[in-house]
Scaffold this motif. Structure first.
Motif, PDB file in Angstrom:
ATOM      1  N   ALA A  48     -18.701 -13.156  18.455  1.00 27.44           N
ATOM      2  CA  ALA A  48     -17.301 -12.739  18.237  1.00 27.44           C
ATOM      3  C   ALA A  48     -16.436 -13.990  18.385  1.00 27.44           C
ATOM      4  O   ALA A  48     -15.871 -14.255  19.449  1.00 27.44           O
ATOM      5  CB  ALA A  48     -16.917 -11.670  19.263  1.00 27.44           C
ATOM      6  N   ARG A  51     -10.382 -16.406  17.900  1.00 23.67           N
ATOM      7  CA  ARG A  51      -9.445 -16.536  16.774  1.00 23.67           C
ATOM      8  C   ARG A  51      -8.009 -16.531  17.302  1.00 23.67           C
ATOM      9  O   ARG A  51      -7.734 -15.981  18.363  1.00 23.67           O
ATOM     10  CB  ARG A  51      -9.656 -15.417  15.743  1.00 23.67           C
ATOM     11  CG  ARG A  51      -9.145 -14.005  16.082  1.00 23.67           C
ATOM     12  CD  ARG A  51      -9.815 -13.321  17.218  1.00 23.67           C
ATOM     13  NE  ARG A  51     -11.242 -13.231  17.239  1.00 23.67           N
ATOM     14  CZ  ARG A  51     -11.947 -12.148  16.906  1.00 23.67           C
ATOM     15  NH1 ARG A  51     -11.329 -11.063  16.501  1.00 23.67           N
ATOM     16  NH2 ARG A  51     -13.254 -12.132  17.038  1.00 23.67           N
ATOM     17  N   MET A  53      -4.902 -14.992  17.349  1.00 20.69           N
ATOM     18  CA  MET A  53      -4.302 -13.711  16.963  1.00 20.69           C
ATOM     19  C   MET A  53      -2.820 -13.909  16.679  1.00 20.69           C
ATOM     20  O   MET A  53      -2.193 -14.854  17.169  1.00 20.69           O
ATOM     21  CB  MET A  53      -4.503 -12.687  18.081  1.00 20.69           C
ATOM     22  CG  MET A  53      -5.982 -12.345  18.303  1.00 20.69           C
ATOM     23  SD  MET A  53      -6.163 -11.009  19.497  1.00 20.69           S
ATOM     24  CE  MET A  53      -7.939 -11.072  19.808  1.00 20.69           C
ATOM     25  N   SER A  66     -11.109 -13.905  22.189  1.00 22.28           N
ATOM     26  CA  SER A  66     -12.166 -12.984  21.830  1.00 22.28           C
ATOM     27  C   SER A  66     -12.325 -12.026  23.004  1.00 22.28           C
ATOM     28  O   SER A  66     -11.527 -12.077  23.952  1.00 22.28           O
ATOM     29  CB  SER A  66     -13.457 -13.751  21.542  1.00 22.28           C
ATOM     30  OG  SER A  66     -14.464 -12.858  21.122  1.00 22.28           O
ATOM     31  N   VAL A  74      -6.487  -6.689  21.378  1.00 21.08           N
ATOM     32  CA  VAL A  74      -6.142  -7.365  20.126  1.00 21.08           C
ATOM     33  C   VAL A  74      -4.636  -7.303  19.888  1.00 21.08           C
ATOM     34  O   VAL A  74      -3.938  -6.420  20.405  1.00 21.08           O
ATOM     35  CB  VAL A  74      -6.891  -6.769  18.895  1.00 21.08           C
ATOM     36  CG1 VAL A  74      -8.398  -6.971  19.016  1.00 21.08           C
ATOM     37  CG2 VAL A  74      -6.564  -5.315  18.690  1.00 21.08           C
ATOM     38  N   ASP A  76      -1.834  -7.881  16.531  1.00 24.42           N
ATOM     39  CA  ASP A  76      -1.567  -8.198  15.132  1.00 24.42           C
ATOM     40  C   ASP A  76      -0.149  -7.731  14.802  1.00 24.42           C
ATOM     41  O   ASP A  76       0.607  -7.369  15.716  1.00 24.42           O
ATOM     42  CB  ASP A  76      -2.637  -7.601  14.190  1.00 24.42           C
ATOM     43  CG  ASP A  76      -2.735  -6.082  14.302  1.00 24.42           C
ATOM     44  OD1 ASP A  76      -1.750  -5.440  14.759  1.00 24.42           O
ATOM     45  OD2 ASP A  76      -3.771  -5.526  13.916  1.00 24.42           O
ATOM     46  N   ASP A  86     -14.456  -5.337  16.985  1.00 26.95           N
ATOM     47  CA  ASP A  86     -13.815  -6.606  16.650  1.00 26.95           C
ATOM     48  C   ASP A  86     -13.205  -6.482  15.255  1.00 26.95           C
ATOM     49  O   ASP A  86     -13.941  -6.241  14.281  1.00 26.95           O
ATOM     50  CB  ASP A  86     -14.909  -7.697  16.682  1.00 26.95           C
ATOM     51  CG  ASP A  86     -14.383  -9.074  16.301  1.00 26.95           C
ATOM     52  OD1 ASP A  86     -13.267  -9.182  15.751  1.00 26.95           O
ATOM     53  OD2 ASP A  86     -15.113 -10.055  16.548  1.00 26.95           O
ATOM     54  N   PRO A  87     -11.903  -6.621  15.110  1.00 25.90           N
ATOM     55  CA  PRO A  87     -11.305  -6.453  13.774  1.00 25.90           C
ATOM     56  C   PRO A  87     -11.823  -7.477  12.758  1.00 25.90           C
ATOM     57  O   PRO A  87     -11.789  -7.220  11.553  1.00 25.90           O
ATOM     58  CB  PRO A  87      -9.804  -6.623  14.006  1.00 25.90           C
ATOM     59  CG  PRO A  87      -9.659  -7.213  15.366  1.00 25.90           C
ATOM     60  CD  PRO A  87     -10.902  -6.906  16.148  1.00 25.90           C
ATOM     61  N   ASP A  88     -12.326  -8.621  13.225  1.00 27.48           N
ATOM     62  CA  ASP A  88     -12.822  -9.638  12.286  1.00 27.48           C
ATOM     63  C   ASP A  88     -14.190  -9.294  11.708  1.00 27.48           C
ATOM     64  O   ASP A  88     -14.537  -9.747  10.623  1.00 27.48           O
ATOM     65  CB  ASP A  88     -12.904 -11.008  12.962  1.00 27.48           C
ATOM     66  CG  ASP A  88     -11.544 -11.685  13.063  1.00 27.48           C
ATOM     67  OD1 ASP A  88     -10.521 -11.014  12.797  1.00 27.48           O
ATOM     68  OD2 ASP A  88     -11.502 -12.878  13.420  1.00 27.48           O
ATOM     69  N   THR A  89     -15.013  -8.547  12.474  1.00 23.94           N
ATOM     70  CA  THR A  89     -16.386  -8.264  12.013  1.00 23.94           C
ATOM     71  C   THR A  89     -16.638  -6.765  11.860  1.00 23.94           C
ATOM     72  O   THR A  89     -17.673  -6.379  11.317  1.00 23.94           O
ATOM     73  CB  THR A  89     -17.419  -8.790  13.036  1.00 23.94           C
ATOM     74  OG1 THR A  89     -17.212  -8.085  14.278  1.00 23.94           O
ATOM     75  CG2 THR A  89     -17.277 -10.285  13.267  1.00 23.94           C
ATOM     76  N   TRP A  93     -17.568  -5.044  20.227  1.00 23.61           N
ATOM     77  CA  TRP A  93     -17.501  -6.311  20.971  1.00 23.61           C
ATOM     78  C   TRP A  93     -18.844  -6.537  21.674  1.00 23.61           C
ATOM     79  O   TRP A  93     -19.504  -5.568  22.074  1.00 23.61           O
ATOM     80  CB  TRP A  93     -16.393  -6.240  22.025  1.00 23.61           C
ATOM     81  CG  TRP A  93     -15.027  -6.087  21.456  1.00 23.61           C
ATOM     82  CD1 TRP A  93     -14.259  -4.959  21.473  1.00 23.61           C
ATOM     83  CD2 TRP A  93     -14.252  -7.088  20.780  1.00 23.61           C
ATOM     84  NE1 TRP A  93     -13.055  -5.201  20.853  1.00 23.61           N
ATOM     85  CE2 TRP A  93     -13.025  -6.497  20.418  1.00 23.61           C
ATOM     86  CE3 TRP A  93     -14.472  -8.433  20.449  1.00 23.61           C
ATOM     87  CZ2 TRP A  93     -12.018  -7.193  19.742  1.00 23.61           C
ATOM     88  CZ3 TRP A  93     -13.476  -9.125  19.776  1.00 23.61           C
ATOM     89  CH2 TRP A  93     -12.276  -8.513  19.426  1.00 23.61           C
TER      90      TRP A  93
END
Ligand SMILES: O=C(O)CCC(=O)C(=O)O
Ligand SMILES: [Mn+2]
Length: 218
Positions: A48, A51, A53, A66, A74, A76, A86-89, A93
């Motif tokens: 993870a 990033r 955010m 992460s 998170v 956004d 995880d919003p990226d994957t 988590w």
């Protein structure tokens, strides 16, 4: 009979706010040691990746983040929240390693908050120049009911422990590799942040400070 281990040092910063210098890696609670914590952490960050955010106001944070554990924090454009993926994957988590959960539990108990069970660990990766402005941690379901436990790794930093109002002048708390901070009870909603990270090279983590913030979120 005296314990074989020295009693961990404990510095009371305010009612409910305690610094346990070096406790994450030594003495009674850091039994897993950095030899196990750091590879576990690098494996989490490979699954993870940290990033930058974006805040609800649209600004990218200078700290890369992460999570591990059942829930992850998170941010956004639509706000701050906890979620299990995880919003990226879109994957859950990575699990919170038992050794890390135990450090959090034991540190909380030493600071006067027995029974703490973290279900979320926000991992913040600071490079030189990164900072975290004063904020409260209050996205947890029952924030007042559980303390926060924060383990510092890597480069040293200055943690800012503010008051219950944003304008209160923060106390500057130097935090080094292995230090644990706990704040709960009357201090749970104190504003806090981290001053701009100075350049440096840590023998194990390079040009990074990594903070693990354990919460009971949901
Ligand atoms: O990096 C730190 O020491 C503090 C991190 C923090 O405030 C947070 O994760 O909410
Ligand atoms: Mn925080």
């Amino acid at each position: 009979m005296d314990s074989l281990f020295p009693a961990p040092e404990r510095i009371d910063l305010a009612d409910g706010a305690v610094l346990l210098p070096g406790a994450g890696l030594t003495g009674l609670i850091g039994l897993t040691g950095e030899g196990q914590i750091i590879p576990a952490l690098e494996s989490i960050l490979a699954q993870a990746p940290p990033r930058h955010m974006v805040t609800p106001g649209g600004l990218a944070m200078s700290v890369a983040m992460s999570n591990c554990g059942r829930l992850g924090w998170v941010s956004d454009r639509s706000g701050y929240r906890y979620q299990s993926t995880d919003p990226d994957t879109a994957l859950p988590w990575p699990a919170m390693p038992d050794g890390l959960a135990r450090i959090a539990r034991d540190a909380a108990a030493l600071a006067g908050f027995p029974g703490f069970e973290p279900d979320a660990c926000l991992i913040s990766v600071y490079g030189p120049g990164a900072r975290l402005s004063l904020h409260q941690d209050k996205d947890e379901l029952d924030a007042a009911g559980h303390p926060l436990v924060s383990l510092s790794l890597g480069l040293p930093a200055t943690f800012q422990l503010g008051g219950l109002a944003r304008a209160d002048k923060p106390l500057k708390v130097p935090v080094r590799h292995g230090d644990v901070l706990v704040w709960g009870g009357a201090s749970r909603l104190r504003y806090h942040g981290v001053a701009t990270l100075a350049n440096g090279e840590h023998p194990l983590l390079g040009r990074r400070r990594i903070n693990l913030s354990f919460r009971h979120a949901g």
